[in-house]
Design a protein around this motif. Sequence first.
Motif, PDB file in Angstrom:
ATOM      1  N   ALA A   1      -5.493  48.646  16.964  1.00  0.00           N
ATOM      2  CA  ALA A   1      -4.816  47.351  17.109  1.00  0.00           C
ATOM      3  C   ALA A   1      -3.702  47.452  18.142  1.00  0.00           C
ATOM      4  O   ALA A   1      -3.540  46.557  18.988  1.00  0.00           O
ATOM      5  N   GLY A   2      -2.934  48.551  18.102  1.00  0.00           N
ATOM      6  CA  GLY A   2      -1.868  48.745  19.076  1.00  0.00           C
ATOM      7  C   GLY A   2      -2.400  48.837  20.490  1.00  0.00           C
ATOM      8  O   GLY A   2      -1.825  48.274  21.430  1.00  0.00           O
TER       9      GLY A   2
ATOM     10  N   SER B   1      -9.825  44.364  15.062  1.00  0.00           N
ATOM     11  CA  SER B   1      -9.258  45.705  14.883  1.00  0.00           C
ATOM     12  C   SER B   1      -9.021  45.936  13.397  1.00  0.00           C
ATOM     13  O   SER B   1      -8.810  44.977  12.643  1.00  0.00           O
ATOM     14  N   PRO B   2      -9.019  47.184  12.969  1.00  0.00           N
ATOM     15  CA  PRO B   2      -8.621  47.469  11.584  1.00  0.00           C
ATOM     16  C   PRO B   2      -7.157  47.095  11.400  1.00  0.00           C
ATOM     17  O   PRO B   2      -6.406  46.992  12.374  1.00  0.00           O
ATOM     18  N   PRO B   3      -6.711  46.867  10.184  1.00  0.00           N
ATOM     19  CA  PRO B   3      -5.281  46.590   9.956  1.00  0.00           C
ATOM     20  C   PRO B   3      -4.419  47.668  10.605  1.00  0.00           C
ATOM     21  O   PRO B   3      -4.819  48.835  10.672  1.00  0.00           O
TER      22      PRO B   3
ATOM     23  N   MET C   1     -12.734  45.449   9.852  1.00  0.00           N
ATOM     24  CA  MET C   1     -11.894  44.672  10.755  1.00  0.00           C
ATOM     25  C   MET C   1     -10.981  43.741   9.961  1.00  0.00           C
ATOM     26  O   MET C   1     -11.317  43.305   8.852  1.00  0.00           O
ATOM     27  N   LEU C   2      -9.845  43.420  10.554  1.00  0.00           N
ATOM     28  CA  LEU C   2      -8.904  42.520   9.895  1.00  0.00           C
ATOM     29  C   LEU C   2      -9.498  41.129   9.743  1.00  0.00           C
ATOM     30  O   LEU C   2      -9.316  40.475   8.710  1.00  0.00           O
TER      31      LEU C   2
ATOM     32  N   THR D   1       2.066  46.927  15.249  1.00  0.00           N
ATOM     33  CA  THR D   1       0.872  47.765  15.409  1.00  0.00           C
ATOM     34  C   THR D   1       1.199  49.179  15.860  1.00  0.00           C
ATOM     35  O   THR D   1       0.308  50.019  15.971  1.00  0.00           O
ATOM     36  N   GLY D   2       2.468  49.445  16.134  1.00  0.00           N
ATOM     37  CA  GLY D   2       2.864  50.773  16.597  1.00  0.00           C
ATOM     38  C   GLY D   2       2.752  50.952  18.091  1.00  0.00           C
ATOM     39  O   GLY D   2       3.040  52.038  18.608  1.00  0.00           O
ATOM     40  N   GLY D   3       2.378  49.898  18.805  1.00  0.00           N
ATOM     41  CA  GLY D   3       2.253  49.999  20.256  1.00  0.00           C
ATOM     42  C   GLY D   3       3.572  50.286  20.939  1.00  0.00           C
ATOM     43  O   GLY D   3       3.646  51.107  21.861  1.00  0.00           O
ATOM     44  N   ALA D   4       4.655  49.635  20.477  1.00  0.00           N
ATOM     45  CA  ALA D   4       5.971  49.846  21.074  1.00  0.00           C
ATOM     46  C   ALA D   4       6.449  51.274  20.836  1.00  0.00           C
ATOM     47  O   ALA D   4       6.993  51.926  21.740  1.00  0.00           O
TER      48      ALA D   4
END
Length: 498
Positions: free
Chosen positions: A44-45, A84-86, A93-94, A363-366
Amino acid sequence: MSTLVHAASETTGPGTRKFLTVLIGLAITMAIIMAPSPAGLSPAGQRVIAVMAFVVLMWITEAIPYGVSAVALVFLLILALGFSPPAGGTGAMLGTAKAIPLALSGFSNSGWLFVAAGLAMAAAITSTGLEKRVAYLILKLVGANTHAIMFGIILTAFALTFFIPSVIARAATLVPIVIGLTEAFGLPRNSQIGRAMLLLAGILPSVTGVGVLTGAAPNPVMVNFLTGAGQPQVGYLDWLIDLFPYTVVFSIGLYFLATRLFKFEFAELPGGPDYIAARIAEIGPMSTAEKRASFIMALTILLWATDKIHHVEASAISVLCVLLLVLPGVGVITCNELYKRIDWNSILLFGAGISMAEMLTRTGGAAWLSKVAFVESGMGGLSVTALAIMIFVVVFFVRFCFTSITSCLTAITPAIIGFLVSLHNPDLPIVGIVLAVALIAQCLSIIPVTSAPAMIAYGAGGFTTRDMMRLGLPLAVIMYGLIMLFMFTYWPFVGLWK
């Protein structure tokens, strides 16, 4: 006939370039999505980062209108999250049904509410003509010279900083005044004078806000981050001593840059003081609508300035202001008329942008981007000065990923502090580096969408993204130059730098 052919070629050229830019953006997005997932980054990220890459390219190039980019951003976020998964999980998938409220989360954010209310306030006030009266009074005070007026706008922005603890609220107060000043010259908002003044109104609230601890929402948040990491407490006076002088010098640089980049139509308001006196006499006594608008705005500013006492959130106060402005028997404009005057593209864009920033964080992208930029890049082995400069450079690029300064600093500051603390270097001026990061994030003004005050000014329709880039890019050079200067002169003197 040749004129028609030439005009057609000019129209086709930019259209083709924009179409190719969109295709390139989509190709970059797909390449990021299809690439193997890096360690520590959720699917997801990764997909939200891909969406971010596409949208930032659209914002910078203006390949599609801002309003269209806002709708596209929401749609792409729904797809990116839905397929995407959660966040942080694996498996099913979400689903797009669950992704929709996430993609629209920015529209329930207090920052978005503040921008929407700020645009509504500006539209309502300008409908009464009050901004013209205020503008002429400012002209009478500072004089009719265009450079003096520009300086007067800067002084006004600094004065408001100590009374209005919100950059967006200050922008909502300043923009209508600037619109009135422009109209006092009898010029359109997109004139050279109008562009320069509106750009100042969009840039200054953030610049002056970073100089005062209570001047912007991110400031106390960053102090809490530092204290939580075991760093010395930064008080109100400490912050003022450390950063306020920088904002003053930076604003002087902004003044000289703006007055030289834009070729003003007049060196002085035609007719000078006599013209100003005549216009004030022409306006006559304040109308009932002006008096009501003045009272409502005075009440709003008082409530903004005393939020520490009544604890009512500033955006809620702004909604109250809009309610009073449209309330029958009390207000100054009807809802239907207000609807026609508001720039809905800006409201859509800012809400969608906040959604992207929130999803990037959730999503942890940042966190992954910060880790790659600060930890895995090997920056820890650099000298103190080189390390600080590299962090400042990284912040420059990361800043473009966020429409909210608060979201940006909330996302990256913990990563920066954690990285600096992990180096266990007693010579590192951790507080100094973090406060300099605050300066960069709040003084960087290159495209409107990365700043709520800039979006409010942009919504007035006086300048384009290219106009802001024309001023913002050299202003960024001045910003970094002044940081380097303060690193070796003033900040060591006050104990902020070693």
